[in-house]
Design an enzyme around this catalytic site. Structure first.
Site, mmCIF file in Angstrom:
data_model
loop_
_atom_site.group_PDB
_atom_site.id
_atom_site.type_symbol
_atom_site.label_atom_id
_atom_site.label_comp_id
_atom_site.label_asym_id
_atom_site.label_seq_id
_atom_site.Cartn_x
_atom_site.Cartn_y
_atom_site.Cartn_z
ATOM 1 N N THR A 33 -17.468 -35.605 -41.123
ATOM 2 C CA THR A 33 -18.311 -34.407 -41.146
ATOM 3 C C THR A 33 -19.339 -34.464 -40.023
ATOM 4 O O THR A 33 -19.610 -33.467 -39.346
ATOM 5 C CB THR A 33 -19.020 -34.275 -42.501
ATOM 6 O OG1 THR A 33 -18.039 -34.218 -43.537
ATOM 7 C CG2 THR A 33 -19.869 -33.010 -42.548
ATOM 8 N N ASP A 219 -11.135 -28.999 -40.586
ATOM 9 C CA ASP A 219 -11.431 -30.162 -41.424
ATOM 10 C C ASP A 219 -10.364 -30.269 -42.514
ATOM 11 O O ASP A 219 -9.724 -29.277 -42.871
ATOM 12 C CB ASP A 219 -12.819 -29.993 -42.043
ATOM 13 C CG ASP A 219 -13.332 -31.270 -42.694
ATOM 14 O OD1 ASP A 219 -12.718 -32.337 -42.487
ATOM 15 O OD2 ASP A 219 -14.350 -31.201 -43.404
ATOM 16 N N ARG A 598 -14.183 -43.254 -53.430
ATOM 17 C CA ARG A 598 -15.392 -42.485 -53.739
ATOM 18 C C ARG A 598 -16.573 -43.421 -53.988
ATOM 19 O O ARG A 598 -17.715 -42.990 -53.983
ATOM 20 C CB ARG A 598 -15.203 -41.626 -55.003
ATOM 21 C CG ARG A 598 -14.123 -40.547 -54.979
ATOM 22 C CD ARG A 598 -14.156 -39.680 -53.756
ATOM 23 N NE ARG A 598 -13.295 -40.238 -52.718
ATOM 24 C CZ ARG A 598 -13.365 -39.912 -51.443
ATOM 25 N NH1 ARG A 598 -14.274 -39.065 -51.023
ATOM 26 N NH2 ARG A 598 -12.532 -40.445 -50.556
#
Length: 756
Positions: A33, A219, A598
């Site tokens: 990002t 993305d 995660r």
């Protein structure tokens, strides 16, 4: 170059390579990002490219907002002309401007999943003989969606049909398309499909956008489907400056049309592609990355990369075995307590699972423990009945041709317009080929006096709201709908949970006010567009101070200090629908990889020896994925838990293995306690796996000394295992799961059974 500082070498290369096709293989937590944002900043700030010439696709609206916020802070005013959004929101912008060239009216409505499923229900009601060809309206709707994603038209479907069932599916698909056009509506797939159709049939429009957008960035490229790929190709067809970022190891959406081949075969589609790998991870510990790398290395269909970090080694991965799903939930609570005692806030803990159904047992126990949590992706806010009622008013007001939503509100709140009246109006609409609202205006001569008066009263209200919506802002119109229909009173008079429903309606009004405060266009139509495009994960509130529960699919793109992945059993993860298909198992493994990555600091994995399925308790065996985790990364060495024979040919759970596992639970070895006094004693270890010693309810000493996990012999039903002990003295009730199958509850004082 200021926008390439504080980046590692590979990130800097991705930011500065601005011309031609570029494929960035970005591993989990590798800062993709930031690379996307910095690249746009480099184009705008260093190369003086106009934001008007840049288009960026993000996976969610939330990601789009975050990217624009970052850019706006770095380059004030730069985001006003910049297009950043999802494929669907970008498609809407193009079709609002040029949709007429593809036969789309610019004031079209957007049908969400429930709207389009309602349309399918109406079509099946008109074609009752076709019901045998589909399992349910939603299944048919999903099948139509898949055909659209694969660029299959109704004519294509009819041509390819080789059976009577497939021919009828194609005919229903064609009828669905006709009804959408009649309602001046597009479903989610059309928001992209119609753009592709527009680009294919009108070179002028395609070149208009392809020349405007000199730089196209995408993305989550691994999650694109064929129609999205076709849209990208059209937009990049002039300048060829296509920058895509993705991770083939995180491609987990094939069930909704995503094609991992797009990233695997990108260099063949776009010659002279520059490939850049981002492998340095800034999220997880070395141990977590080592464990995740070890698992994903078992996949064959991948580009290949190895994540690494300069960060700490971190704690080893902990695997916990539980007796059943309720005990698993209690074990999860212990893990949460352990994290909180170590200083982790609840909002930085996530409980992940493969299927939504797994949340039930977790929620039951969390409620009993008064543990605050939020669940993402179950009953979504915009799917609640009362919210959909008010939104149906909004949609019908904006687009009176929208018969699906108009029909929903005709008698909500009740105004005496019954089924007979509605059937007459629908018949008149079909006879004259008009919309439902036009048929209502013409129905005075065909309806009785009382029914005609009620319909007329509705139309007066409807027209007043339409007139208001044409000039006023969204929150004022929503407020007028609630007041003019006395909707709060309707809820109070008809629902025992009216207070909660009213809170939801008030929240909808608040959302409308919030939208109007920040939007350029504050109309009801614009608000509906915003609502239609919202994603599940957009509802996540990381500042709520609550524990988060969600499927791994919904967790993609997120990160937490501590993650618990539950249900690590064969048939559940990997899912039983996938275990006979090597390609599907690879996607299940990618999904597990997503879940593992995660976690920032600690990763916990749990499984249950028994789990309720279709009302019966079934034994299971640990997931094959647990065997693939390198032993060096585990808190205790794990013996092989699954027979190696499952890796070749068909395989099914071995119930004898489950029984032997239960026997081991019943005879735990001595164990050490947790170091923190607030925690329950540490569970015993079986084959190197921590076993939850929790009972589903409190036990204590009772006559006959029955305890959770105890093996018993019943005179009639044979051997079994105690699952639950409730009550005291002669009122003690014992729930037993028998080896022969079935679960029964007895008064322990009188039952003809004994401990073994």
């Amino acid at each position: 170059m200021p926008h390439a500082t504080n980046l590692n070498d590979r990130q800097r290369e991705a930011v500065l390579t601005t011309e031609g096709p570029v494929l960035v293989i970005a591993g989990a937590g590798s800062g993709k990002t930031r690379v996307l944002t910095e690249r746009i900043g480099h184009l705008v700030g260093d190369l003086r490219v106009s934001p008007y010439e840049i288009l960026a696709f993000t996976f969610t609206n939330k990601a789009a907002r975050e990217m624009k916020d970052r850019l706006e802070r770095a380059h004030p005013g730069s985001t006003e002309m910049l297009w950043v959004g999802t494929f669907h929101s970008t498609g809407v912008r193009i079709l609002r401007r040029h949709g007429d060239a593809a036969g789309v009216k610019r004031d079209f409505s957007i049908y969400d999943t429930d709207d389009s499923t309602g349309l399918v229900k109406a079509i099946l009601a008109r074609n009752p003989n076709d019901a045998r060809f589909v399992k349910s309206p939603r299944v048919l709707r999903d099948r139509i969606s898949r055909m659209k994603n694969d660029l299959v038209t109704p004519a294509d479907a009819a041509e390819r049909a080789i059976s009577a069932g497939e021919q009828r599916i194609a005919a229903l698909y064609a009828e669905y398309e006709r009804d959408l056009r009649k309602a001046n509506a597009l479903d989610f797939d059309d928001l992209i499909n119609k753009v592709v159709e527009l680009f294919a049939t009108d070179d002028r429009v395609r070149e208009l956008y392809a020349r405007r957008f000199r730089y196209v960035l995408v993305d989550e490229f691994q999650d694109t489907n064929p129609i999205q790929m076709a849209m990208i190709d059209g937009l990049a067809s002039v300048h060829g400056n296509l920058f895509v970022v993705g991770d083939d190891d995180q491609s987990i959406y094939s069930w909704r049309g995503a094609r991992v081949e797009h990233i695997l075969e990108f260099e063949g589609l776009y010659p002279a592609t520059k490939v850049i790998r981002l492998e340095q991870n800034y999220r997880s510990t070395k141990t977590i990355l080592d464990a995740a790398n070890g698992v994903i290395a078992h996949n064959l269909g991948r580009k290949g990369k190895t994540l690494w970090t300069d960060g700490e080694v971190g704690d080893k991965v902990r695997v916990t075995a539980a007796l059943d799903e309720e005990s698993e939930a209690l074990a999860v609570i212990d893990l949460v307590k352990r994290e909180v005692a170590a200083g982790t806030s609840l909002k930085q803990i996530a409980i992940l699972y493969r299927t939504n159904a797994q949340s039930r047992a977790l929620e039951d126990v969390f409620v009993q423990a008064s543990l605050p949590y939020q669940i993402i992706g179950s009953v979504r806010f915009y799917e609640r009945a009362e919210v959909r009622d008010v939104l149906a008013y909004c949609k019908a007001i904006v687009n009176p041709d929208d018969s699906i939503n108009l029909k929903r509100i005709l008698n909500v709140p009740r105004r005496g317009i019954g089924k007979t009246t509605i059937d007459q109006i629908e018949a008149l609409a079909a006879e004259r080929g008009t919309s439902l609202v036009d048929a209502m205006r013409a129905a005075a001569s065909t309806l009785g006096a009382a029914a005609a008066a009620r319909v007329h009263a509705f139309l007066v209200l409807f027209d007043e709201l339409r007139e208001m919506a044409a000039t006023d802002v969204a929150p004022h119109v929503v407020d007028a709908i609630l007041k003019s229909t006395e909707y709060h009173k309707h809820l109070e008079e008809n629902y025992p949970d009216a207070e909660a429903r009213i809170e939801n309606i008030d929240e909808l009004l608040s959302k409308a006010h919030g939208f109007a405060e920040g939007a350029e266009t504050k109309s009801l139509s614009a608000f509906l567009e915003e609502v239609a495009l919202v994603a599940d994960v957009d509802a996540l509130d990381l500042d709520s101070g609550q524990l988060t529960l969600m499927t791994i699919h919904n967790a993609k793109g997120l990160e937490f200090d501590a993650v618990v992945v539950t249900g690590m059993e064969e048939g559940l993860f990997p899912h039983y629908n996938s275990i006979d298909d090597p390609t599907a198992v690879e996607e299940e493994r990618r999904l597990f990889y997503v879940g593992m990555t995660r976690a920032r600091r600690r990763l916990y994995l749990t499984f249950a020896g028994m789990r309720r399925r279709m009302g019966m308790m079934e034994g299971g065996v640990p997931s094959r994925f647990l065997n693939e985790i390198p032993e060096r990364t585990l808190e205790a060495p794990v013996e092989p838990l699954v027979s190696p024979t499952i890796y070749g040919g068909a395989w099914s759970p071995r119930r004898d293995y489950a029984r032997s596992l239960r026997d081991e639970y019943a005879q735990p070895e001595p164990h050490e306690a947790y170091s923190q006094e607030a925690f329950a004693p540490q569970a015993p270890v079986v084959s190197g796996v921590h076993v939850s010693s929790h009972a589903p309810s409190s036990t204590g000493a009772v006559e006959h000394a029955y305890t959770i996990g105890m093996r018993i012999q019943h005179e009639r039903f044979g051997k079994g295992i105690v699952r639950k002990v409730e009550g005291k003295g002669e009122q003690t009730r014992v729930t037993v799961i028998f080896d022969a199958g079935g679960e029964r509850k007895f008064l322990a004082h009188y039952a003809p059974m004994r401990p073994l």
